[in-house]
Design a protein around this motif. Structure first.
Motif, PDB file in Angstrom:
ATOM      1  N   MET A   1      81.664  14.030 -26.644  1.00  0.00           N
ATOM      2  CA  MET A   1      82.809  14.737 -26.774  1.00  0.00           C
ATOM      3  C   MET A   1      82.463  16.018 -26.985  1.00  0.00           C
ATOM      4  SD  MET A   1      86.674  14.106 -27.606  1.00  0.00           S
ATOM      5  CE  MET A   1      86.494  12.568 -26.955  1.00  0.00           C
ATOM      6  N   ASN A   2      82.963  17.041 -26.291  1.00  0.00           N
ATOM      7  CA  ASN A   2      82.666  18.578 -26.480  1.00  0.00           C
ATOM      8  C   ASN A   2      83.300  19.090 -27.778  1.00  0.00           C
ATOM      9  OD1 ASN A   2      82.586  21.288 -26.395  1.00  0.00           O
ATOM     10  ND2 ASN A   2      82.225  21.222 -24.221  1.00  0.00           N
ATOM     11  N   LEU A   3      82.477  19.420 -28.785  1.00  0.00           N
ATOM     12  CA  LEU A   3      83.138  19.909 -29.975  1.00  0.00           C
ATOM     13  C   LEU A   3      83.512  21.268 -29.840  1.00  0.00           C
ATOM     14  CD1 LEU A   3      80.124  18.944 -32.402  1.00  0.00           C
ATOM     15  CD2 LEU A   3      82.374  17.417 -31.773  1.00  0.00           C
ATOM     16  N   ARG A   4      83.372  22.072 -28.938  1.00  0.00           N
ATOM     17  CA  ARG A   4      84.090  23.257 -28.695  1.00  0.00           C
ATOM     18  C   ARG A   4      85.275  23.086 -28.118  1.00  0.00           C
ATOM     19  NH1 ARG A   4      80.220  28.219 -26.840  1.00  0.00           N
ATOM     20  NH2 ARG A   4      78.673  27.930 -28.485  1.00  0.00           N
ATOM     21  N   VAL A   5      85.422  22.121 -27.463  1.00  0.00           N
ATOM     22  CA  VAL A   5      86.855  21.813 -26.639  1.00  0.00           C
ATOM     23  C   VAL A   5      87.798  20.952 -27.896  1.00  0.00           C
ATOM     24  CG1 VAL A   5      88.064  20.158 -25.377  1.00  0.00           C
ATOM     25  CG2 VAL A   5      85.860  21.293 -24.466  1.00  0.00           C
ATOM     26  N   TRP A   6      87.333  20.235 -28.809  1.00  0.00           N
ATOM     27  CA  TRP A   6      88.397  19.758 -29.822  1.00  0.00           C
ATOM     28  C   TRP A   6      88.758  20.908 -30.685  1.00  0.00           C
ATOM     29  CZ3 TRP A   6      87.413  20.417 -34.784  1.00  0.00           C
ATOM     30  CH2 TRP A   6      85.957  20.300 -35.417  1.00  0.00           C
ATOM     31  N   GLY A   7      87.518  21.912 -31.156  1.00  0.00           N
ATOM     32  CA  GLY A   7      88.003  23.106 -31.980  1.00  0.00           C
ATOM     33  C   GLY A   7      89.106  23.963 -31.242  1.00  0.00           C
ATOM     34  N   ALA A   8      88.762  23.963 -30.085  1.00  0.00           N
ATOM     35  CA  ALA A   8      89.777  25.064 -29.327  1.00  0.00           C
ATOM     36  C   ALA A   8      91.300  24.461 -29.251  1.00  0.00           C
ATOM     37  CB  ALA A   8      89.117  25.495 -27.932  1.00  0.00           C
ATOM     38  N   GLN A  74      96.957  25.797 -21.582  1.00  0.00           N
ATOM     39  CA  GLN A  74      96.620  25.433 -20.425  1.00  0.00           C
ATOM     40  C   GLN A  74      95.015  25.412 -19.961  1.00  0.00           C
ATOM     41  OE1 GLN A  74      98.746  24.265 -17.808  1.00  0.00           O
ATOM     42  NE2 GLN A  74     100.129  24.046 -19.291  1.00  0.00           N
ATOM     43  N   ALA A  75      94.227  26.147 -20.946  1.00  0.00           N
ATOM     44  CA  ALA A  75      92.966  26.320 -20.869  1.00  0.00           C
ATOM     45  C   ALA A  75      92.269  24.844 -20.717  1.00  0.00           C
ATOM     46  CB  ALA A  75      92.285  27.100 -21.852  1.00  0.00           C
ATOM     47  N   ASP A  76      92.463  23.697 -21.148  1.00  0.00           N
ATOM     48  CA  ASP A  76      91.982  22.506 -20.875  1.00  0.00           C
ATOM     49  C   ASP A  76      93.118  21.471 -20.536  1.00  0.00           C
ATOM     50  OD1 ASP A  76      90.628  20.099 -21.326  1.00  0.00           O
ATOM     51  OD2 ASP A  76      90.007  20.564 -23.339  1.00  0.00           O
ATOM     52  N   LYS A  77      92.756  21.132 -19.272  1.00  0.00           N
ATOM     53  CA  LYS A  77      93.613  20.273 -18.609  1.00  0.00           C
ATOM     54  C   LYS A  77      93.697  18.710 -18.812  1.00  0.00           C
ATOM     55  CE  LYS A  77      95.257  23.728 -15.616  1.00  0.00           C
ATOM     56  NZ  LYS A  77      96.412  24.346 -15.979  1.00  0.00           N
ATOM     57  N   SER A  78      92.558  18.419 -19.700  1.00  0.00           N
ATOM     58  CA  SER A  78      92.581  17.172 -20.076  1.00  0.00           C
ATOM     59  C   SER A  78      93.644  16.798 -21.139  1.00  0.00           C
ATOM     60  CB  SER A  78      91.076  16.654 -20.349  1.00  0.00           C
ATOM     61  OG  SER A  78      90.692  17.442 -21.478  1.00  0.00           O
ATOM     62  N   CYS A  79      94.087  17.777 -21.984  1.00  0.00           N
ATOM     63  CA  CYS A  79      94.914  17.870 -23.127  1.00  0.00           C
ATOM     64  C   CYS A  79      96.189  17.876 -22.649  1.00  0.00           C
ATOM     65  CB  CYS A  79      94.298  18.764 -24.173  1.00  0.00           C
ATOM     66  SG  CYS A  79      92.553  18.760 -24.703  1.00  0.00           S
ATOM     67  N   ARG A  99      89.382  12.153 -21.507  1.00  0.00           N
ATOM     68  CA  ARG A  99      88.150  12.281 -20.866  1.00  0.00           C
ATOM     69  C   ARG A  99      87.366  11.152 -20.394  1.00  0.00           C
ATOM     70  NH1 ARG A  99      88.153  15.984 -24.606  1.00  0.00           N
ATOM     71  NH2 ARG A  99      88.750  18.183 -24.137  1.00  0.00           N
ATOM     72  N   PRO A 100      86.405  11.095 -19.396  1.00  0.00           N
ATOM     73  CA  PRO A 100      85.867  10.000 -19.364  1.00  0.00           C
ATOM     74  C   PRO A 100      84.958   9.279 -20.357  1.00  0.00           C
ATOM     75  CG  PRO A 100      85.694  11.549 -17.300  1.00  0.00           C
ATOM     76  CD  PRO A 100      86.351  12.133 -18.449  1.00  0.00           C
ATOM     77  N   THR A 101      84.546  10.265 -21.301  1.00  0.00           N
ATOM     78  CA  THR A 101      83.687   9.865 -22.312  1.00  0.00           C
ATOM     79  C   THR A 101      84.388   9.436 -23.433  1.00  0.00           C
ATOM     80  OG1 THR A 101      83.760  12.215 -23.113  1.00  0.00           O
ATOM     81  CG2 THR A 101      81.845  11.515 -21.662  1.00  0.00           C
ATOM     82  N   GLY A 102      85.954   9.554 -23.630  1.00  0.00           N
ATOM     83  CA  GLY A 102      86.585   9.129 -24.784  1.00  0.00           C
ATOM     84  C   GLY A 102      87.993   9.820 -24.779  1.00  0.00           C
ATOM     85  N   THR A 126      87.469   8.106 -29.846  1.00  0.00           N
ATOM     86  CA  THR A 126      86.899   7.181 -29.285  1.00  0.00           C
ATOM     87  C   THR A 126      86.232   7.469 -28.206  1.00  0.00           C
ATOM     88  OG1 THR A 126      88.874   6.588 -27.788  1.00  0.00           O
ATOM     89  CG2 THR A 126      89.135   5.671 -30.080  1.00  0.00           C
ATOM     90  N   GLY A 127      85.288   6.389 -27.757  1.00  0.00           N
ATOM     91  CA  GLY A 127      84.395   6.402 -26.588  1.00  0.00           C
ATOM     92  C   GLY A 127      83.124   6.462 -27.011  1.00  0.00           C
ATOM     93  N   GLN A 128      82.369   7.528 -26.115  1.00  0.00           N
ATOM     94  CA  GLN A 128      80.870   7.786 -26.619  1.00  0.00           C
ATOM     95  C   GLN A 128      80.568   8.132 -28.107  1.00  0.00           C
ATOM     96  OE1 GLN A 128      79.648  10.289 -23.284  1.00  0.00           O
ATOM     97  NE2 GLN A 128      79.100   8.429 -22.077  1.00  0.00           N
ATOM     98  N   MET A 129      81.369   9.146 -28.421  1.00  0.00           N
ATOM     99  CA  MET A 129      81.216   9.673 -29.745  1.00  0.00           C
ATOM    100  C   MET A 129      82.338   9.244 -30.461  1.00  0.00           C
ATOM    101  SD  MET A 129      80.514  13.529 -31.152  1.00  0.00           S
ATOM    102  CE  MET A 129      78.689  13.562 -30.980  1.00  0.00           C
ATOM    103  N   LYS A 130      82.217   8.225 -31.440  1.00  0.00           N
ATOM    104  CA  LYS A 130      83.408   8.033 -32.281  1.00  0.00           C
ATOM    105  C   LYS A 130      83.317   8.787 -33.429  1.00  0.00           C
ATOM    106  CE  LYS A 130      83.916   3.028 -30.911  1.00  0.00           C
ATOM    107  NZ  LYS A 130      83.284   3.202 -29.653  1.00  0.00           N
ATOM    108  N   MET A 131      84.324   9.500 -33.775  1.00  0.00           N
ATOM    109  CA  MET A 131      84.418  10.221 -35.259  1.00  0.00           C
ATOM    110  C   MET A 131      85.833  10.459 -35.746  1.00  0.00           C
ATOM    111  SD  MET A 131      84.048  14.210 -34.233  1.00  0.00           S
ATOM    112  CE  MET A 131      82.880  13.933 -32.536  1.00  0.00           C
TER     113      MET A 131
END
Length: 147
Positions: A1-8, A74-79, A99-102, A126-131
């Protein structure tokens, strides 16, 4: 999971205000701090690095401010924004990023004015990086955007 994406994503949820009481457009400075974090299998240094407070500056346009959270998000279409309740300077929000990774889910509560905000959030993925983590964020309008 891209940490910048969750932070943004968190900052977008925390910094946006509803169209009925829009945030002021301009240059905003936002700081996030991870208070607790659980990342099974991750190196301890990774969690320690993530716990350092992070500050960004971003320009919120008049168009984005007028649209409230949907204009900024709108910057992140997966959210997708789930619950989004605002009243009397307080809010409760939920954003889910798939996302495909979780999947990452963030639930936030906080206070806001047209020129500032404070929030507390719980995030789980959830997914590749659970946290799982809890974090605080704050922001304030610091001036005009530079063109």
């Amino acid at each position: 999971m891209n940490l910048r994406v969750w932070g943004a994503s968190l900052l977008l949820v925390a910094s946006a205000a509803p169209a009925a009481s829009p945030i002021q457009p301009g240059l905003w400075e936002m700081t996030t701090k991870i208070d607790t974090i659980s990342m099974p299998g991750a190196p301890p240094a990774m969690a320690a690095a993530m716990r350092r407070p992070k500050t960004i500056r971003t320009c919120i346009t008049a168009e984005q401010a007028a649209q409230g959270p949907r204009g900024i998000q709108q910057a992140d279409k997966s959210c997708k924004i789930g619950r989004y309740d605002w009243a009397g300077g307080k809010y409760v929000a939920e954003i889910v990023c798939s996302r495909p990774t979780g999947t990452m889910t963030t639930r936030s509560t906080g206070t806001y004015t047209p020129t500032s905000f404070n929030s507390k959030s719980q995030m789980s993925s959830t997914g590749q990086m659970k946290m799982a983590m809890t974090m605080t964020a704050s922001g304030r309008r610091v001036g005009l955007c530079k063109r």
